[in-house]
Design an enzyme around this catalytic site. Sequence first.
Site, PDB file in Angstrom:
ATOM      1  N   ASP A   1       4.358  -2.048   6.066  1.00  0.00           N
ATOM      2  CA  ASP A   1       4.315  -1.260   4.715  1.00  0.00           C
ATOM      3  C   ASP A   1       5.810  -1.399   4.193  1.00  0.00           C
ATOM      4  OD1 ASP A   1       3.767   0.417   2.442  1.00  0.00           O
ATOM      5  OD2 ASP A   1       5.010   2.030   3.366  1.00  0.00           O
TER       6      ASP A   1
ATOM      7  N   CYS B   1       0.615  -0.939   2.735  1.00  0.00           N
ATOM      8  CA  CYS B   1       0.972  -0.939   1.649  1.00  0.00           C
ATOM      9  C   CYS B   1       0.049  -1.107   0.458  1.00  0.00           C
ATOM     10  CB  CYS B   1       2.236  -1.922   1.486  1.00  0.00           C
ATOM     11  SG  CYS B   1       2.942  -1.933  -0.242  1.00  0.00           S
TER      12      CYS B   1
END
Length: 272
Positions: A11, A74
């Site tokens: 992420d 993400c």
Amino acid sequence: MADARPIGVFDSGLGGLTVVNELIRRLPHENFVYFGDTGRVPYGNRSRETIAKYAAEDAAFLMRCGVKLVVAACGTVSSIAPETGDRLPVPFVEMVSGGAVAALRETRSGKIGVLGTAATVASRAYERQILAQRPTAQVTANACPLFVPLVEAGVTDRFDPVVREIARRYLAPLHAAEVDTVILGCTHYPILADVLRDGLGDGVRLVNVGAEAAVAVEAVLRSRSLENPQETPGRCRLCVSDRVASFSELASRLLGAPVDAAEIELVDLDRL
Ligand code: DGL
């Protein structure tokens, strides 16, 4: 045969721990490596080229850790650079596909809201996937740029007047569109789920894309015989590209066990 290699999760920062939390809940015997690009967060206001480059570097780091599958936690990477997975020698799971399917499963009216970063909303990735599956659906998306800094600053209390007011403004277009289902299209937003539930009202369902991704990961592991059905709980290695004060506190909260700052590995992507 058991495959003890870890699952890699990346992420832009610490928010992806919400996805790790869902993965560990569903797959407690798997090992994980998490990479949070805390040195370059946020991704959500960067160009497509930069996001794709960062995503490729994050995934390359995880490959060096010997992972058997890569998860792009993400929301921004999942929306802007899903091709990141095409270049990997292992399976790849992103957030948009599962989120779109879940929203269509949950909605009764076909009116779906999407909350995400500016890049995620501009990409229209959720809208495209939803409309490809149900052309009559109506998608209303809104960017929520202040949510990420609020979460990173620990301002998440459902009774905090600042966070409530910001949520009220961001949710106004979704209310106007009378959505009955809302996709939380960013890693940080599940941490604000109570505030969002209060703001949206009881009749609106929230889609946690991390939980949907965990289901997808489980299915991939099973179909490719990559599972690790050991007796003991797996391990989770945490790596970051910069030291962030709130990281160990959030990791402890989300992973349900104390995470000492000393356990968090600092990685310099430029030196690999
Ligand atoms: N992790 C990002 C996402 O899920 C949010 C933070 C950022 O902008 O990098 O979209």
